[in-house]
Design an enzyme around this catalytic site. Structure first.
Site, PDB file in Angstrom:
ATOM      1  N   HIS A  14      79.999  47.959  61.748  1.00 42.46           N
ATOM      2  CA  HIS A  14      80.997  48.069  60.677  1.00 42.46           C
ATOM      3  C   HIS A  14      80.526  47.226  59.492  1.00 42.46           C
ATOM      4  CE1 HIS A  14      84.964  48.605  58.891  1.00 42.46           C
ATOM      5  NE2 HIS A  14      84.947  47.310  58.610  1.00 42.46           N
ATOM      6  N   SER A  21      78.939  43.799  60.988  1.00 43.81           N
ATOM      7  CA  SER A  21      79.284  43.325  62.335  1.00 43.81           C
ATOM      8  C   SER A  21      79.026  44.412  63.373  1.00 43.81           C
ATOM      9  CB  SER A  21      80.788  42.981  62.404  1.00 43.81           C
ATOM     10  OG  SER A  21      81.164  42.081  61.380  1.00 43.81           O
ATOM     11  N   ASP A  35      88.085  49.007  64.948  1.00 45.29           N
ATOM     12  CA  ASP A  35      87.284  47.922  64.343  1.00 45.29           C
ATOM     13  C   ASP A  35      87.712  46.555  64.877  1.00 45.29           C
ATOM     14  OD1 ASP A  35      87.382  49.607  61.137  1.00 45.29           O
ATOM     15  OD2 ASP A  35      85.988  49.824  62.815  1.00 45.29           O
TER      16      ASP A  35
HETATM   17  C1  GRF Z   1      76.895  52.165  57.076  1.00 42.66           C
HETATM   18  O1  GRF Z   1      77.364  51.291  56.080  1.00 42.66           O
HETATM   19  C2  GRF Z   1      77.601  51.841  58.363  1.00 42.66           C
HETATM   20  O2  GRF Z   1      77.983  50.492  58.438  1.00 42.66           O
HETATM   21  C3  GRF Z   1      78.798  52.694  58.304  1.00 42.66           C
HETATM   22  O3  GRF Z   1      78.286  53.929  57.801  1.00 42.66           O
HETATM   23  C4  GRF Z   1      77.330  53.605  56.780  1.00 42.66           C
HETATM   24  C5  GRF Z   1      76.207  54.613  56.770  1.00 42.66           C
HETATM   25  O4  GRF Z   1      75.477  54.459  57.940  1.00 42.66           O
HETATM   26  N1  GRF Z   1      79.412  52.819  59.602  1.00 42.66           N
HETATM   27  P1  GRF Z   1      74.188  55.401  58.269  1.00 42.66           P
HETATM   28  O5  GRF Z   1      73.216  55.272  57.107  1.00 42.66           O
HETATM   29  O6  GRF Z   1      74.699  56.822  58.396  1.00 42.66           O
HETATM   30  O7  GRF Z   1      73.646  54.830  59.532  1.00 42.66           O
END
Ligand code: GRF
Length: 231
Positions: free
Chosen positions: A117, A144, A153
């Protein structure tokens, strides 16, 4: 030097909804032997998720379970649970997965489902965390990794990384700074889990046999650990 393990590679299933940069960081860590696991499937609720391309390029089986094709959340969660269980995962990894999961989905995987998160939980649960940090004028932000429970969360925290907020930061610039850290702490947490060093018991994180009251902070992690991870 291959690290000795007394068990076969942990069966991993990764859930995505979008770009999959965390998926890519995890795939890369598995490929260089830093995670004693094998990604058996990447499942997306969005057929357009670029993370699906990343998986396909690596020859990892992909599945799409489009939430728009289900009458309600429970029906979607039931199907998602069924499809995940078909891979008999030792660990389910939410990596940019943007669906809120009901207990239908979280209960069967308690203790073997992780999420990342983009905030320093318990602050800023939910969405738009970068904008909210800027609006609040906070000087620190971060990310986190936590075990997933029915508490959105709110599961037990494993590891965090903190970054400074600079004057004039935009949400995009801040998100990019946080994402860089996500790509370190998530593979590290999964490495610990697959090495049998990390677990959740009675809603507490156990790392190396010690029940932790607080998450590991990335700056506490030794250079040797980071070197073994390959970052
Ligand atoms: C990231 O900021 C993650 O923390 C949130 O989704 C965003 C994109 O993640 N859960 P990703 O590039 O698809 O892994």
């Amino acid at each position: 030097m291959p690290e000795g393990h007394d068990h076969p590679p942990v069966r991993l299933v990764v859930l995505i909804s979008g770009g999959g940069s965390n998926l890519q960081a995890i795939m890369d860590a598995v490929a260089r032997g830093a995670i004693h696991g094998k990604i058996h499937a990447v499942i997306s609720n969005d057929p357009q998720a670029y993370g699906l391309q990343r998986a396909r390029l690596a020859g990892i089986p992909t599945e799409v379970i489009d939430h728009r094709r289900y009458p309600d959340r429970t029906a979607f969660d039931r199907e998602l649970r069924r499809r995940i269980e078909a891979f008999d995962p030792g660990l389910v990894i939410l990596a940019g997965f943007m669906r809120i999961l009901s207990t239908e989905m979280t209960a069967p995987f308690e203790g073997r489902m992780l999420n990342i998160h983009p905030s320093l939980l318990p602050r800023h649960r939910g969405l738009h965390t970068h904008e909210r940090v800027l609006e609040a004028g906070e000087s620190r932000h971060g990310c986190s990794v936590h075990f997933v429970t029915s508490d959105l969360d709110g599961g037990p925290l494993v590891i965090q990384a903190s970054v400074p907020v600079h004057p004039g930061d935009t949400p995009e610039g801040l998100a990019a700074r946080v994402l860089e850290r996500e790509h370190i702490i998530y593979p590290l947490a999964i490495r610990w889990y697959c090495a049998g060093r990390l677990s959740m018991q009675d809603h507490h994180v156990i790392l190396d046999g010690v029940a932790r009251e607080n998450p590991v902070q990335l700056e506490e992690v030794s250079a040797a650990e980071l070197e073994a991870l390959g970052v």
